[in-house]
Design an enzyme around this catalytic site. Sequence first.
Site, PDB file in Angstrom:
ATOM      1  N   HIS A 189     -18.182 -57.685   3.326  1.00 54.04           N
ATOM      2  CA  HIS A 189     -16.792 -58.141   3.364  1.00 54.04           C
ATOM      3  C   HIS A 189     -16.490 -59.002   2.140  1.00 54.04           C
ATOM      4  CE1 HIS A 189     -12.952 -59.009   5.468  1.00 54.04           C
ATOM      5  NE2 HIS A 189     -12.977 -59.981   4.588  1.00 54.04           N
ATOM      6  N   GLU A 193     -10.532 -59.869  -2.501  1.00 46.24           N
ATOM      7  CA  GLU A 193     -11.780 -60.645  -2.488  1.00 46.24           C
ATOM      8  C   GLU A 193     -12.031 -61.278  -3.856  1.00 46.24           C
ATOM      9  OE1 GLU A 193     -13.733 -61.297   0.369  1.00 46.24           O
ATOM     10  OE2 GLU A 193     -11.925 -60.426   1.228  1.00 46.24           O
ATOM     11  N   HIS A 240     -11.667 -65.198  -3.755  1.00 44.78           N
ATOM     12  CA  HIS A 240     -13.001 -65.815  -3.665  1.00 44.78           C
ATOM     13  C   HIS A 240     -13.803 -65.684  -4.960  1.00 44.78           C
ATOM     14  CE1 HIS A 240     -12.281 -66.054   0.655  1.00 44.78           C
ATOM     15  NE2 HIS A 240     -11.994 -64.767   0.655  1.00 44.78           N
TER      16      HIS A 240
END
Length: 201
Positions: free
Chosen positions: A69, A122, A126
């Site tokens: 993920h 993502e 992040h």
Amino acid sequence: MAPFGSLLTLMLIYSSFHYVQPTKVWKDNNWDLLIYTQEWPTTACNEWKEKNPSHKCSMPSQGNTWSVHGIWPTKYGSMGPFFCNSSAHFDPEAIKPIEKELTEHWTNIDYGTSTYSFWAHEWTKHGTCAAILDAFNSEFKYFSKGLEYLNTYNLSTILSEADIVPSVSKTYDVVDIVNALRVRLGVNPVVECRKEQDEDT
Ligand SMILES: *[C@@H]1O[C@H](CO)[C@@H](O)[C@H](O)[C@H]1NC(C)=O
Ligand SMILES: *[C@@H]1O[C@H](CO)[C@@H](O)[C@H](O)[C@H]1NC(C)=O
């Protein structure tokens, strides 16, 4: 049937990845640890379908195997930081050499969303924060690491060593799953489960 919960830490982030936009500039982009998050595709699919009955899923071609993920820099006692570099846009070209592997092992389950939306999310949310470390300081490195960790932290192997295996009939106590991971990995894992909802409701 989804015998495993997704190994997710923050439901909010997971379920909202298509909509979250940077809403503030983080004053402090420092963080303490990386949370490596894997998900069980069937569970992620169920969740996507629960949002709208018309939703369909793109499953990994090998069926149910743990899928990446994300890698989430996190400060103790909080979430994030997020969106650490607004200049670092997601560039599909940068991950071309590993795109096939990403499709298979870092799968965007949410069929109908754009090919790159999950990875772009993502990375911008992040990856741009992880990038303060040399090992993550490019998109290619960030996504390569995610794939590498999938082998290092092979949850199917780790759980099967504790006799926890996918099954449509057998259920497991989440405490046993947590303990299996804790003992074998020497970390404090977070396991998030999803309750299956009746398909008719
Ligand atoms: C932010 O991203 C841009 C574009 O990738 C890069 O040139 C710059 O060095 C990054 N800034 C920081 C502080 O890492
Ligand atoms: C994890 O291990 C299983 C065997 O236990 C193997 O089939 C699978 O390919 C491995 N997954 C990864 C991502 O290495």
